[in-house]
Design a protein around this motif. Structure first.
Motif, short mmCIF file in Angstrom:
data_model
loop_
_atom_site.label_atom_id
_atom_site.label_comp_id
_atom_site.label_asym_id
_atom_site.label_seq_id
_atom_site.Cartn_x
_atom_site.Cartn_y
_atom_site.Cartn_z
N ILE A 213 -73.80 -40.40 25.17
CA ILE A 213 -74.55 -40.06 24.97
C ILE A 213 -75.94 -39.30 24.91
CG2 ILE A 213 -77.20 -40.35 23.13
CD1 ILE A 213 -75.69 -43.34 22.32
N LYS A 214 -76.33 -38.93 26.41
CA LYS A 214 -76.97 -38.02 27.10
C LYS A 214 -76.29 -37.24 27.72
CE LYS A 214 -80.97 -39.30 28.30
NZ LYS A 214 -82.30 -39.26 26.86
N MET A 215 -75.28 -37.56 27.79
CA MET A 215 -74.51 -36.24 28.88
C MET A 215 -74.17 -34.85 27.81
SD MET A 215 -72.00 -37.98 30.97
CE MET A 215 -71.26 -40.30 30.92
N PRO A 216 -73.34 -35.15 26.51
CA PRO A 216 -72.70 -36.16 25.69
C PRO A 216 -71.70 -35.99 25.85
CG PRO A 216 -73.68 -34.37 24.11
CD PRO A 216 -73.53 -33.57 25.61
N VAL A 217 -71.05 -37.34 26.01
CA VAL A 217 -69.35 -37.50 25.25
C VAL A 217 -68.67 -37.51 24.90
CG1 VAL A 217 -67.22 -38.48 26.40
CG2 VAL A 217 -69.45 -38.12 28.25
N PHE A 218 -67.63 -37.77 24.15
CA PHE A 218 -66.82 -37.56 22.82
C PHE A 218 -66.60 -39.19 22.87
CE2 PHE A 218 -62.97 -38.54 20.47
CZ PHE A 218 -63.38 -37.17 19.19
N PRO A 219 -66.95 -39.76 21.93
CA PRO A 219 -67.39 -39.19 20.39
C PRO A 219 -68.82 -39.23 20.60
CG PRO A 219 -66.49 -41.67 19.77
CD PRO A 219 -66.67 -41.09 21.99
N PHE A 220 -69.81 -39.54 21.46
CA PHE A 220 -71.20 -40.12 21.21
C PHE A 220 -72.04 -38.45 21.13
CE2 PHE A 220 -69.49 -43.35 24.13
CZ PHE A 220 -69.78 -44.29 22.52
N HIS A 221 -71.53 -37.34 20.51
CA HIS A 221 -71.94 -35.79 21.10
C HIS A 221 -71.96 -35.47 19.83
CE1 HIS A 221 -68.28 -35.12 19.00
NE2 HIS A 221 -68.31 -34.47 18.52
N THR A 222 -72.23 -36.06 18.94
CA THR A 222 -72.63 -34.89 17.15
C THR A 222 -73.81 -34.67 16.90
OG1 THR A 222 -72.60 -37.32 16.41
CG2 THR A 222 -70.41 -36.00 16.20
N TRP A 223 -74.57 -35.15 17.77
CA TRP A 223 -76.23 -34.81 17.68
C TRP A 223 -76.26 -33.43 18.48
CZ3 TRP A 223 -78.92 -33.66 22.16
CH2 TRP A 223 -78.38 -34.38 23.06
#
Length: 478
Positions: A213-223
């Protein structure tokens, strides 16, 4: 004690800044950033001559087995150096800007620097978690108070994503703490290998989710694209230049050494997600007309490559990641500085409203071209060495992974050169004809960035030597 000073200087200065008025906040912010850089350089020389002298440990919460343990290795040293340089460059370039409630703005910026430095130096899991949250909270307020029109929903989304990841990581930390024989949060206890393979397989995802989430990496990137777009540009510089490195650092410091069997089980899955992010973000960047969103998606693609290279698990890929942590931070902050200058001059960020700026701001155009070429990894720029090592490491791990990830190079050239074309070349218009060239402080900052780009591109050996010990340690444990 130098390591403790790296945290204390921005922390104390940030707290003092809240009580200042007038030009006091930005002056103290600049002085604190200069002092932080001076101490960081001192710590670098001390680390080279006596590595044990930059370690510090004191009793903190004895009932929980938590200690205030901080120290520096090659990776931590490099990221502290990036943090100190970046904040100094940011404070210099915005020195002439006036921010509403400037004491709170500069105070929160300094507190975020303290949190970031703490993350990169912590050798106690509980301390690491505290600094992880300390780095997040000031940025939340900076985005929500000084951001754009949609800042409230966007910042709320950013907070929910990152806080959820933090809670997952906290669950993992507590579980590992309970399994440790000495009931300690120390780094040595966490890496002692007390967790069986089955537990590591699900613990991996608790930690990886927080870091992804912090990096972010797909699929945690939408923010990320929305937050970058709505945040004030100096805060976006912190987010994209330094804060995303927290996730990559967390993987290399806490995930791979603590959960080596879990990482080995799920490395292919992590690489696949990272590569999907490279291609997806690059394709989205090509069709962007918003300057800030284009750079945001570009950052996702670059971080995706670094994430994939980490899990390739060989010396070349890890070396490439370690030096790219620094180089990407320098390059992306350079791009954001150009965005900040254009936005300050013209009050627009739509690429279709720009054009022909080279006729009226030739020095700015030259800097944009050099930084853009470094961002796509042109040989003899700092971006080339790290990308070459990462692709080489990926090829050793799986040639097919490298081939698909390599599409990112082609796509990066497309959207980056298209951006350069739209911003500085082509026909000017009534708006861009009013552009003025770089001011003294802007020229100074961009000159420093370009010198670093060329120097580290032509002669990267000092950086490779600095991170070599970290590469050997991660390889040995993982």
């Amino acid at each position: 004690m130098l390591t403790v000073l790296l945290i204390l200087i921005p922390l104390v200065a940030g707290l003092v800044t809240f009580g200042l008025k007038g030009s006091g906040p930005k002056t103290l912010g600049l002085i604190a950033s200069v002092a932080s850089l001076a101490v960081t350089v001192g710590a670098l020389f001390q680390y080279r001559t006596a590595p044990e002298s930059v370690q510090f440990s004191a009793c903190w919460i004895p009932q929980l087995g938590a200690r205030f343990s901080v120290g520096l290795d090659g990776m931590g040293m490099m990221l502290c150096l990036l943090t100190a340089i970046s904040f100094l460059l940011i404070f210099v370039v915005i020195y002439g800007r006036n921010y509403e409630r400037s004491n709170s703005f500069y105070g929160l910026m300094l507190l975020s620097q303290a949190g970031l430095t703490g993350v990169f130096t912590a050798y106690d899991a509980m301390l690491f978690y505290v600094f992880w949250e300390l780095a997040l909270i000031p940025v939340y307020f900076l985005c929500s108070l000084w951001g754009g029109e949609k800042r409230i929903p966007v910042t709320f989304k950013f907070f929910v994503y990152t806080f959820t990841g933090s809670l997952l990581m906290l669950v993992g930390i507590i579980y590992i703490y309970l399994q440790s024989p000495d009931k300690s949060f120390s780094y040595a206890s966490f890496t002692a290998g007390n967790i069986d393979a089955h537990a590591q397989s699900w613990l991996f995802w608790l930690f990886f989710a927080a870091f992804a989430i912090k990096m972010p990496v797909f699929p945690f990137h939408t923010w990320q694209p929305d937050t970058y777009e709505q945040s004030p540009t100096p805060v976006t510089m912190v987010l994209s230049g330094i804060m995303v490195k927290m996730g990559l650092f967390g993987v290399m410091r806490w995930l791979l050494p603590v959960l080596p069997k879990g990482a080995d089980m799920w490395s292919d899955a992590a690489i696949v997600l990272s590569i999907i992010g490279i291609v997806y973000a690059s394709c989205i960047a090509i069709v962007q007309s918003d300057f800030k969103r284009l750079i945001a998606y570009s950052s996702i693609a670059h971080i995706g490559l670094m994430s994939a290279a980490i899990f390739a698990n060989n010396e070349q890929s890890l070396q490439g990641v370690l030096i790219q942590l620094f180089n990407h931070g320098i390059n992306i902050i350079g791009l954001w500085i150009i965005v900040e200058i254009i936005q300050d001059r013209l009050k627009v960020k739509n690429l279709n409203d720009l054009g022909g700026i080279a006729q009226y701001a030739p020095r700015m155009a030259i800097f944009l071209v050099i930084i853009s070429l470094a961002n796509i990894g042109l040989p003899l720029t700092n971006g080339f060495v790290g990308e070459f090592l990462m692709f080489s490491g990926l090829f050793q791990f799986n040639p097919w992974f490298m081939a698909v990830a390599g599409l990112g190079i082609i796509l990066a050239a497309v959207y980056t050169l298209n951006m350069v074309q739209k911003v500085i070349f082509g026909q000017s218009n009534q708006l861009t004809e009013t552009t003025t060239d770089l001011k003294g402080n802007e020229l100074l900052v961009l000159t420093v960035i370009v010198v670093l780009i060329i120097a580290l591109g032509v002669y990267p050996k000092p950086m490779l030597d600095l991170v070599s010990s970290t590469t050997e340690l991660v390889n040995k444990v993982y």
